[in-house]
Design a protein around this motif. Sequence first.
Motif, PDB file in Angstrom:
ATOM      1  N   LEU A  54      54.731  35.459  14.010  1.00 57.63           N
ATOM      2  CA  LEU A  54      54.795  35.230  12.683  1.00 57.63           C
ATOM      3  C   LEU A  54      55.940  34.116  11.985  1.00 57.63           C
ATOM      4  N   GLY A  55      56.928  33.919  13.419  1.00 58.34           N
ATOM      5  CA  GLY A  55      57.366  33.001  13.302  1.00 58.34           C
ATOM      6  C   GLY A  55      57.299  31.529  13.068  1.00 58.34           C
ATOM      7  N   ASP A  56      56.655  31.921  13.727  1.00 60.28           N
ATOM      8  CA  ASP A  56      55.941  29.818  14.404  1.00 60.28           C
ATOM      9  C   ASP A  56      54.986  29.880  13.078  1.00 60.28           C
ATOM     10  N   LEU A  57      54.189  30.853  12.275  1.00 63.01           N
ATOM     11  CA  LEU A  57      53.120  30.642  11.412  1.00 63.01           C
ATOM     12  C   LEU A  57      53.789  30.137   9.675  1.00 63.01           C
ATOM     13  N   ALA A  58      54.907  30.973   9.939  1.00 59.20           N
ATOM     14  CA  ALA A  58      56.309  30.902   8.316  1.00 59.20           C
ATOM     15  C   ALA A  58      56.389  29.520   8.758  1.00 59.20           C
ATOM     16  N   GLU A  59      56.976  28.694   9.655  1.00 58.11           N
ATOM     17  CA  GLU A  59      57.701  27.447   9.534  1.00 58.11           C
ATOM     18  C   GLU A  59      56.355  26.524   9.475  1.00 58.11           C
ATOM     19  N   SER A  60      55.363  26.589  10.335  1.00 60.11           N
ATOM     20  CA  SER A  60      54.328  25.806   9.834  1.00 60.11           C
ATOM     21  C   SER A  60      54.003  25.727   8.395  1.00 60.11           C
ATOM     22  N   LEU A  61      54.192  27.143   7.466  1.00 58.99           N
ATOM     23  CA  LEU A  61      54.133  27.397   6.063  1.00 58.99           C
ATOM     24  C   LEU A  61      55.128  25.919   5.180  1.00 58.99           C
ATOM     25  N   GLY A  98      54.896  18.289   2.947  1.00 57.19           N
ATOM     26  CA  GLY A  98      53.933  17.748   3.849  1.00 57.19           C
ATOM     27  C   GLY A  98      54.616  16.780   4.887  1.00 57.19           C
ATOM     28  N   VAL A  99      55.400  17.322   6.074  1.00 57.54           N
ATOM     29  CA  VAL A  99      55.723  16.926   7.335  1.00 57.54           C
ATOM     30  C   VAL A  99      55.209  17.859   8.550  1.00 57.54           C
ATOM     31  N   LYS A 100      54.917  16.773   9.638  1.00 57.01           N
ATOM     32  CA  LYS A 100      54.886  17.633  10.791  1.00 57.01           C
ATOM     33  C   LYS A 100      55.419  18.737  11.486  1.00 57.01           C
ATOM     34  N   ASP A 101      57.218  18.345  11.195  1.00 55.76           N
ATOM     35  CA  ASP A 101      57.989  18.275  12.134  1.00 55.76           C
ATOM     36  C   ASP A 101      59.109  18.838  11.179  1.00 55.76           C
ATOM     37  N   SER A 102      60.516  19.334  12.063  1.00 54.06           N
ATOM     38  CA  SER A 102      61.321  20.475  10.931  1.00 54.06           C
ATOM     39  C   SER A 102      62.125  18.844  10.662  1.00 54.06           C
ATOM     40  N   GLY A 103      61.680  18.065  11.782  1.00 54.98           N
ATOM     41  CA  GLY A 103      63.166  17.137  11.549  1.00 54.98           C
ATOM     42  C   GLY A 103      62.785  15.908  13.365  1.00 54.98           C
ATOM     43  N   SER A 104      64.332  15.146  13.390  1.00 61.24           N
ATOM     44  CA  SER A 104      64.413  13.835  14.306  1.00 61.24           C
ATOM     45  C   SER A 104      64.480  14.289  15.551  1.00 61.24           C
ATOM     46  N   LEU A 105      65.515  15.073  15.364  1.00 55.88           N
ATOM     47  CA  LEU A 105      66.647  15.085  16.283  1.00 55.88           C
ATOM     48  C   LEU A 105      65.987  15.323  18.611  1.00 55.88           C
TER      49      LEU A 105
END
Length: 221
Positions: A174-181, A187-194
């Motif tokens: 569910l956590g993985d799905l929530a972040e994907s949502l 409108g981004v693929k990743d949450s950051g570029s760190l």
Amino acid sequence: MKNRLYSSAALVLVMSITIALDCAFDVEWFSAILIAVVVSMGTVEFRTLLRLREQRRSPGTASAGVGRALLAACCIGLPGAFLLALRLQERGLLLVLYLVAVAKMTDNGALFVGRLWGCRKLAPKVSPAKTIEGVCGGLFTGIIAAVLLGPSCTGGSPGSSLVFGAAVSLLAVLGDLAESLVKRSAGVKDSGSLLPGIGGILDLMDSVLLSAPAGYFLLTL
């Protein structure tokens, strides 16, 4: 697929370094500080995703900025606080590693089973790559990991390890799905570029954060 593998490898590396420092220099607070820093960075990333999501819909306001900060603190900071609280327990580092191992085994089990046998999409509008078969495989591998590691990590019975594995594995999915949502709405693929090849802190810790509160209560009560 590479991102998920890199994510697990990076997490193993970070945890290994943390254990080495804790043991070699007898600084048990180091891993606690590391968890706090990671959670703080994840909170900032989540707030940024919310801002990007809002900008796609309407211009932001001052009140919206406060709302984003509060939501980020609740969604990321609060689960992260449980992870930190777990670390501060007796044998806390081992308990945190146990939680992370089960969550990441769920991640990787879902990845490999989905790649090999996945055909029915789970939530194509949220995460097109995830399949029902993959989720079932992830739940299975997470529960197996919990049952195998539980007695040595917690001293608990196989039954309690089974309950822990089921709860953590389900919340990891569910956590993985929530972040994907959230990422899709921003409108981004990743949450950051760190983290090159992985993305951001949330891409590394999404499955762990949501399962942390349940893991804390199951391991301490």
